[in-house]
Design a protein around this motif. Structure first.
Motif, PDB file in Angstrom:
ATOM      1  N   HIS A  18     -21.933 -36.481  68.392  1.00 49.78           N
ATOM      2  CA  HIS A  18     -22.217 -35.067  68.622  1.00 49.78           C
ATOM      3  C   HIS A  18     -21.034 -34.298  68.057  1.00 49.78           C
ATOM      4  O   HIS A  18     -19.933 -34.369  68.608  1.00 49.78           O
ATOM      5  CB  HIS A  18     -22.394 -34.817  70.122  1.00 49.78           C
ATOM      6  CG  HIS A  18     -22.704 -33.395  70.486  1.00 49.78           C
ATOM      7  ND1 HIS A  18     -22.532 -32.922  71.754  1.00 49.78           N
ATOM      8  CD2 HIS A  18     -23.179 -32.362  69.757  1.00 49.78           C
ATOM      9  CE1 HIS A  18     -22.885 -31.636  71.795  1.00 49.78           C
ATOM     10  NE2 HIS A  18     -23.276 -31.275  70.591  1.00 49.78           N
ATOM     11  N   HIS A  26     -23.853 -27.673  65.088  1.00 49.59           N
ATOM     12  CA  HIS A  26     -23.681 -28.964  65.747  1.00 49.59           C
ATOM     13  C   HIS A  26     -24.567 -29.986  65.034  1.00 49.59           C
ATOM     14  O   HIS A  26     -25.598 -29.620  64.484  1.00 49.59           O
ATOM     15  CB  HIS A  26     -24.105 -28.892  67.221  1.00 49.59           C
ATOM     16  CG  HIS A  26     -23.225 -28.025  68.061  1.00 49.59           C
ATOM     17  ND1 HIS A  26     -23.248 -28.052  69.429  1.00 49.59           N
ATOM     18  CD2 HIS A  26     -22.299 -27.089  67.714  1.00 49.59           C
ATOM     19  CE1 HIS A  26     -22.357 -27.162  69.910  1.00 49.59           C
ATOM     20  NE2 HIS A  26     -21.781 -26.568  68.881  1.00 49.59           N
ATOM     21  N   CYS A 170     -28.823 -26.581  70.831  1.00 50.70           N
ATOM     22  CA  CYS A 170     -28.470 -27.950  70.446  1.00 50.70           C
ATOM     23  C   CYS A 170     -29.003 -28.920  71.500  1.00 50.70           C
ATOM     24  O   CYS A 170     -28.691 -28.814  72.676  1.00 50.70           O
ATOM     25  CB  CYS A 170     -26.955 -28.079  70.328  1.00 50.70           C
ATOM     26  SG  CYS A 170     -26.432 -29.772  70.001  1.00 50.70           S
ATOM     27  N   LEU A 172     -28.214 -31.974  71.792  1.00 49.81           N
ATOM     28  CA  LEU A 172     -27.141 -32.848  72.278  1.00 49.81           C
ATOM     29  C   LEU A 172     -26.314 -32.149  73.351  1.00 49.81           C
ATOM     30  O   LEU A 172     -25.872 -32.763  74.318  1.00 49.81           O
ATOM     31  CB  LEU A 172     -26.265 -33.295  71.103  1.00 49.81           C
ATOM     32  CG  LEU A 172     -27.051 -33.979  69.975  1.00 49.81           C
ATOM     33  CD1 LEU A 172     -26.222 -34.083  68.715  1.00 49.81           C
ATOM     34  CD2 LEU A 172     -27.535 -35.353  70.412  1.00 49.81           C
ATOM     35  N   CYS A 173     -26.134 -30.831  73.180  1.00 51.21           N
ATOM     36  CA  CYS A 173     -25.482 -30.033  74.230  1.00 51.21           C
ATOM     37  C   CYS A 173     -26.342 -30.079  75.495  1.00 51.21           C
ATOM     38  O   CYS A 173     -25.822 -30.219  76.606  1.00 51.21           O
ATOM     39  CB  CYS A 173     -25.308 -28.584  73.793  1.00 51.21           C
ATOM     40  SG  CYS A 173     -23.963 -28.329  72.620  1.00 51.21           S
ATOM     41  N   ILE A 179     -18.821 -32.935  72.862  1.00 53.27           N
ATOM     42  CA  ILE A 179     -18.795 -32.665  71.429  1.00 53.27           C
ATOM     43  C   ILE A 179     -17.424 -33.025  70.845  1.00 53.27           C
ATOM     44  O   ILE A 179     -16.401 -32.858  71.504  1.00 53.27           O
ATOM     45  CB  ILE A 179     -19.172 -31.188  71.147  1.00 53.27           C
ATOM     46  CG1 ILE A 179     -19.500 -30.980  69.670  1.00 53.27           C
ATOM     47  CG2 ILE A 179     -18.088 -30.226  71.621  1.00 53.27           C
ATOM     48  CD1 ILE A 179     -20.327 -29.736  69.402  1.00 53.27           C
TER      49      ILE A 179
HETATM   50 ZN    ZN Z   1     -24.241 -29.428  70.531  1.00 51.59          ZN
END
Ligand code: ZN
Length: 189
Positions: A18, A26, A170, A172-173, A179
């Motif tokens: 990430h 990102h 995002c 992944l966030c 990150i």
């Molecule tokens: Zn992210």
């Protein structure tokens, strides 16, 4: 597998996780070209292909943004018998420093290692334009952009499709995956 990507893979330069890219986006993938370019045999191989594409353009100067494009500019210029220089940001403004110069009407090739949004390339374009030189092309090792467009001939050694996200949406966030900002810490292969 594409030869360029094979080299990135072999040198551990394709990283999954990430990442906060320098463009502010990102992504789950980061290309750390420095790990490839640390091998002169690879920087020579890659930049020779780039130079070959632009060999008929009578290039005087190859320029790219520091730090990522310094080696790319140098190696490419070597095969084109051109000068190699780089731009740097000073107080956020991209410019030539160190006494580097571009003469009016010189033919300029702009190079990058990886292009994501093209924003730093566009900053280099503005620098070159301010010297009234001729931009004859833009070249990069990896084009990971969605569909970047420039007003000049653009050539990448390889075009890859990788996920990028705007910070506000995002995935992944959303999964609360920490990150990483590439370059800020040691990387293991
Ligand atoms: Zn992210």
């Amino acid at each position: 597998m594409n030869e360029i990507l094979r080299i990135y893979e072999e040198t551990g330069a394709i990283k999954k996780g990430h990442f906060l890219l320098s463009s502010g986006l990102h992504s789950d993938t980061y290309f750390q070209s420095a790990l490839v370019l640390q091998y002169p045999k690879y920087s020579e191989f890659l930049c020779k292909s780039l130079a070959n594409h632009f060999k008929n353009y009578k290039i005087d100067v190859v320029v790219g943004p520091a730090i990522g494009a310094i080696i790319v500019a140098y190696e490419t210029a070597k095969f084109l018998n051109a000068r190699a220089i780089f731009t740097e940001r000073e107080n956020g403004i991209m410019k030539l420093r160190r006494g580097f110069y571009i003469n009016e009407n010189e033919n300029i090739l702009i190079v990058e290692d990886v292009i994501t949004t093209g924003s730093s390339t566009n900053e280099v374009i503005e620098v070159v334009k301010s010297y009234n030189a001729n931009i004859v092309g833009i070249g990069c090792l990896i084009d990971r952009s969605e569909n970047v467009k420039f007003d000049y001939p653009f050539y990448s050694l390889v075009k890859v499709i990788v996920k990028t996200y705007r910070p506000e949406n995002c995935e992944l966030c959303a999964l609360k995956i920490p990150i990483e900002k590439p370059g800020s810490k040691e990387w293991k292969k």
